[in-house]
Design a protein around this motif. Structure first.
Motif, PDB file in Angstrom:
ATOM      1  N   ALA A   1     -24.423 -11.329  19.077  1.00  0.00           N
ATOM      2  CA  ALA A   1     -23.251 -10.511  18.776  1.00  0.00           C
ATOM      3  C   ALA A   1     -22.229 -10.501  19.909  1.00  0.00           C
ATOM      4  O   ALA A   1     -21.540  -9.529  20.108  1.00  0.00           O
ATOM      5  N   GLY A   2     -22.126 -11.589  20.641  1.00  0.00           N
ATOM      6  CA  GLY A   2     -21.145 -11.659  21.713  1.00  0.00           C
ATOM      7  C   GLY A   2     -19.793 -12.099  21.184  1.00  0.00           C
ATOM      8  O   GLY A   2     -19.700 -12.977  20.331  1.00  0.00           O
ATOM      9  N   ALA A   3     -18.731 -11.488  21.662  1.00  0.00           N
ATOM     10  CA  ALA A   3     -17.364 -11.889  21.325  1.00  0.00           C
ATOM     11  C   ALA A   3     -16.500 -11.654  22.557  1.00  0.00           C
ATOM     12  O   ALA A   3     -16.652 -10.653  23.243  1.00  0.00           O
ATOM     13  N   TYR A   4     -15.627 -12.598  22.822  1.00  0.00           N
ATOM     14  CA  TYR A   4     -14.848 -12.574  24.052  1.00  0.00           C
ATOM     15  C   TYR A   4     -13.375 -12.777  23.739  1.00  0.00           C
ATOM     16  O   TYR A   4     -13.021 -13.454  22.781  1.00  0.00           O
ATOM     17  N   LEU A   5     -12.516 -12.195  24.578  1.00  0.00           N
ATOM     18  CA  LEU A   5     -11.066 -12.337  24.452  1.00  0.00           C
ATOM     19  C   LEU A   5     -10.550 -13.228  25.562  1.00  0.00           C
ATOM     20  O   LEU A   5     -11.025 -13.155  26.698  1.00  0.00           O
ATOM     21  N   GLN A   6      -9.565 -14.059  25.233  1.00  0.00           N
ATOM     22  CA  GLN A   6      -8.870 -14.809  26.268  1.00  0.00           C
ATOM     23  C   GLN A   6      -7.454 -15.089  25.789  1.00  0.00           C
ATOM     24  O   GLN A   6      -7.223 -15.168  24.573  1.00  0.00           O
ATOM     25  N   PRO A   7      -6.516 -15.240  26.705  1.00  0.00           N
ATOM     26  CA  PRO A   7      -5.155 -15.589  26.286  1.00  0.00           C
ATOM     27  C   PRO A   7      -5.167 -16.971  25.629  1.00  0.00           C
ATOM     28  O   PRO A   7      -5.846 -17.883  26.094  1.00  0.00           O
ATOM     29  N   ALA A   8      -4.430 -17.118  24.541  1.00  0.00           N
ATOM     30  CA  ALA A   8      -4.342 -18.408  23.853  1.00  0.00           C
ATOM     31  C   ALA A   8      -3.372 -19.321  24.601  1.00  0.00           C
ATOM     32  O   ALA A   8      -2.486 -18.845  25.313  1.00  0.00           O
ATOM     33  N   GLN A   9      -3.535 -20.616  24.427  1.00  0.00           N
ATOM     34  CA  GLN A   9      -2.707 -21.586  25.139  1.00  0.00           C
ATOM     35  C   GLN A   9      -1.233 -21.470  24.794  1.00  0.00           C
ATOM     36  O   GLN A   9      -0.378 -21.609  25.651  1.00  0.00           O
ATOM     37  N   LYS A  10      -0.919 -21.221  23.540  1.00  0.00           N
ATOM     38  CA  LYS A  10       0.474 -21.164  23.100  1.00  0.00           C
ATOM     39  C   LYS A  10       0.927 -19.732  22.867  1.00  0.00           C
ATOM     40  O   LYS A  10       1.730 -19.459  21.985  1.00  0.00           O
ATOM     41  N   GLY A  11       0.403 -18.795  23.641  1.00  0.00           N
ATOM     42  CA  GLY A  11       0.713 -17.390  23.457  1.00  0.00           C
ATOM     43  C   GLY A  11      -0.254 -16.758  22.481  1.00  0.00           C
ATOM     44  O   GLY A  11      -0.964 -17.442  21.750  1.00  0.00           O
ATOM     45  N   GLY A  12      -0.319 -15.467  22.498  1.00  0.00           N
ATOM     46  CA  GLY A  12      -1.259 -14.775  21.632  1.00  0.00           C
ATOM     47  C   GLY A  12      -2.612 -14.623  22.307  1.00  0.00           C
ATOM     48  O   GLY A  12      -2.745 -14.746  23.521  1.00  0.00           O
ATOM     49  N   THR A  13      -3.625 -14.383  21.497  1.00  0.00           N
ATOM     50  CA  THR A  13      -4.973 -14.120  21.997  1.00  0.00           C
ATOM     51  C   THR A  13      -5.974 -14.886  21.156  1.00  0.00           C
ATOM     52  O   THR A  13      -5.780 -15.053  19.953  1.00  0.00           O
ATOM     53  N   THR A  14      -7.044 -15.348  21.797  1.00  0.00           N
ATOM     54  CA  THR A  14      -8.144 -15.976  21.077  1.00  0.00           C
ATOM     55  C   THR A  14      -9.379 -15.106  21.243  1.00  0.00           C
ATOM     56  O   THR A  14      -9.699 -14.678  22.343  1.00  0.00           O
ATOM     57  N   VAL A  15     -10.040 -14.826  20.132  1.00  0.00           N
ATOM     58  CA  VAL A  15     -11.321 -14.129  20.134  1.00  0.00           C
ATOM     59  C   VAL A  15     -12.352 -15.178  19.744  1.00  0.00           C
ATOM     60  O   VAL A  15     -12.190 -15.860  18.737  1.00  0.00           O
ATOM     61  N   TYR A  16     -13.398 -15.324  20.565  1.00  0.00           N
ATOM     62  CA  TYR A  16     -14.369 -16.377  20.287  1.00  0.00           C
ATOM     63  C   TYR A  16     -15.794 -15.911  20.547  1.00  0.00           C
ATOM     64  O   TYR A  16     -16.029 -14.949  21.263  1.00  0.00           O
TER      65      TYR A  16
END
Length: 116
Positions: free
Chosen positions: A60-75
């Motif tokens: 159940a791990g989920a992480y946030l990081q800034p996306a390359q082209k702006g925005g956010t990626t949750v993975y």
């Protein structure tokens, strides 16, 4: 020393996940969604919903990081599932990617949909 090893391991995971995500982005998303909510609210909601151990067990791990082209990626771990969350003046666009079309991918998509 121990803290340095933890930081190095985290960077290694991000590097591996990043290449898997970049490769997945060369293809069409598993699902494209939209929301009227702000980008950060949606991204944090998705992260929280993907961390529900009652639904996803020990994975159940989920992480946030800034996306390359702006925005956010949750993975998730190894980027088995991830969503690019891109905000704009009219709302938020979500591009959901999954490595496998299986029960877990559908469950993560359902959890993501609760954040729209």
């Amino acid at each position: 020393m121990r803290m340095l090893m933890v930081a190095a391991a985290a960077m290694l995971l991000v590097g591996c996940a990043g290449s898997a995500m970049n490769q997945a982005r060369t293809q069409a998303p598993y699902k494209t969604l939209t929301s009227d909510k702000p980008e950060q609210v949606v991204a944090q909601c998705v992260q929280f919903s993907w961390q529900d151990e009652a639904v996803f067990g020990v994975d159940a791990g989920a992480y946030l990081q800034p996306a390359q082209k702006g925005g956010t990626t949750v993975y998730t771990r190894s980027a088995e599932s991830f969503v690019d969350v891109q905000g704009s003046a009219t709302g938020t666009a979500l591009s959901y990617y999954a490595q496998h079309d299986d029960f877990v991918a559908k469950r993560r998509l359902a959890a993501l949909a609760t954040c729209l």
